[in-house]
Design an enzyme around this catalytic site. Structure first.
Site, mmCIF file in Angstrom:
data_model
loop_
_atom_site.group_PDB
_atom_site.id
_atom_site.type_symbol
_atom_site.label_atom_id
_atom_site.label_comp_id
_atom_site.label_asym_id
_atom_site.label_seq_id
_atom_site.Cartn_x
_atom_site.Cartn_y
_atom_site.Cartn_z
ATOM 1 N N HIS A 94 -47.355 15.461 17.601
ATOM 2 C CA HIS A 94 -46.018 16.037 16.266
ATOM 3 C C HIS A 94 -46.062 17.838 16.796
ATOM 4 C CE1 HIS A 94 -44.057 18.006 12.742
ATOM 5 N NE2 HIS A 94 -43.336 16.817 13.135
ATOM 6 N N GLY A 172 -38.268 21.648 9.610
ATOM 7 C CA GLY A 172 -39.274 22.705 8.279
ATOM 8 C C GLY A 172 -39.017 23.585 8.133
ATOM 9 N N SER A 207 -35.307 18.932 10.746
ATOM 10 C CA SER A 207 -33.900 19.958 8.998
ATOM 11 C C SER A 207 -32.678 19.196 9.871
ATOM 12 C CB SER A 207 -33.444 21.278 9.678
ATOM 13 O OG SER A 207 -34.734 22.305 9.155
HETATM 14 P P1 PGA Z 1 -38.120 18.084 9.094
HETATM 15 O O1 PGA Z 1 -39.165 17.505 9.659
HETATM 16 O O2 PGA Z 1 -36.759 17.236 9.253
HETATM 17 O O3 PGA Z 1 -38.759 18.579 7.637
HETATM 18 O O4 PGA Z 1 -37.668 19.610 9.849
HETATM 19 C C1 PGA Z 1 -39.345 16.315 11.139
HETATM 20 C C2 PGA Z 1 -40.475 16.359 10.733
HETATM 21 O O5 PGA Z 1 -41.262 16.665 11.066
HETATM 22 O O6 PGA Z 1 -40.335 15.431 12.264
#
Ligand code: PGA
Length: 248
Positions: A94, A172, A207
């Site tokens: 990740h 994020g 996101s």
């Molecule tokens: P997010 O995170 O949807 O909040 O951007 C995705 C992830 O980290 O897998």
């Protein structure tokens, strides 16, 4: 064609109690669902396993795994421990771990191998940074991230896993790759895997929310999503799941 799959990465949020509650809320949704997978924190996994004991259609995974099998590695969690707790899947590579824990392609490849050796299915997370995209290096970066794992475990083992394309600049941040940007990388990944990768599930992450999901899922090489922020609320997550089922 690869089956639709929606995965929720709960990151470092909530407690075992709130994680179990969220899991139960997901299980309460009846009707047609895509394959669903949740990734609670290590300490919440047993509570989520208990909450989903009668809902084997929802898979449970961990957010990280040690590349070691066992030994004096304080604070680490092995694949055998995860499998013994009821996990079937694990995230490897990740972007938050690559960034904050200095996980490079070689370490990620070792974690991938450790996961498969323990009978877990890895979700290999790959993606370029903003700078790399601005320098138009995204496909090169993706190629190197996949190549390191292929070199370690072979192409077939990579094809047996799940791959999540998560551009670092979209994780994020509230900024999503456009459907075209995501599709371009997904079709590149599919081509890298060749014939053996025709059924490999390729997820987009970064996101995703109820407003942008449908356009992303309409792309031919996007088989589902890895959802962070929007997975912390059952209704929002299942709204996205519904859009995946109904995709055009
Ligand atoms: P997010 O995170 O949807 O909040 O951007 C995705 C992830 O980290 O897998």
């Amino acid at each position: 064609m690869a089956k639709p799959l929606l995965a929720g990465n709960w990151k470092m949020h909530g407690t075992a109690t709130s994680a179990a509650k969220l899991a139960s809320q997901l299980a309460d949704y009846t009707g047609e669902k895509p394959e669903i997978m949740v990734f609670p924190s290590f300490v919440s996994i047993p509570a989520v396993v208990a909450a989903l004991s009668e809902h084997s259609e929802i898979a449970i995974g961990a957010q990280n795994i040690s590349h070691h099998t066992e030994g004096a590695y304080t604070g680490e969690v092995s694949g055998q421990m995860l499998a013994g707790t009821g996990c079937s899947h694990v995230l490897v590579g990740h972007s938050e771990r690559r960034t904050y824990n200095a996980e490079n392609n070689e370490l990620v490849a070792e974690k991938f191998a450790a996961a498969q050796a323990s009978g877990l299915t890895p979700i290999l997370c790959i993606g370029e940074t903003l700078q790399q995209r601005q320098d138009r290096l995204q496909l090169q970066v993706i190629k190197a991230q996949i190549a390191a794992v292929i070199e370690k475990v072979g192409l077939q083992n990579v094809c047996n896993a799940i791959i999540a394309y998560e551009p670092v600049w979209a994780v994020g941040t509230g900024e999503t790759a456009t459907p075209e940007q995501a599709q371009q990388v997904h079709s590149f990944i599919r081509a890298e895997l060749g014939e053996q990768g025709e059924d490999t599930q390729l997820l987009y992450g970064g996101s995703i929310n109820a407003d942008n999901a449908a356009a992303l899922f309409a792309q031919p090489d996007i088989d589902g999503g890895l959802v962070g922020g929007a997975s912390l609320e059952a209704e929002h997550f299942m709204n996205i799941a519904q859009q995946l089922i109904e995709r055009k």
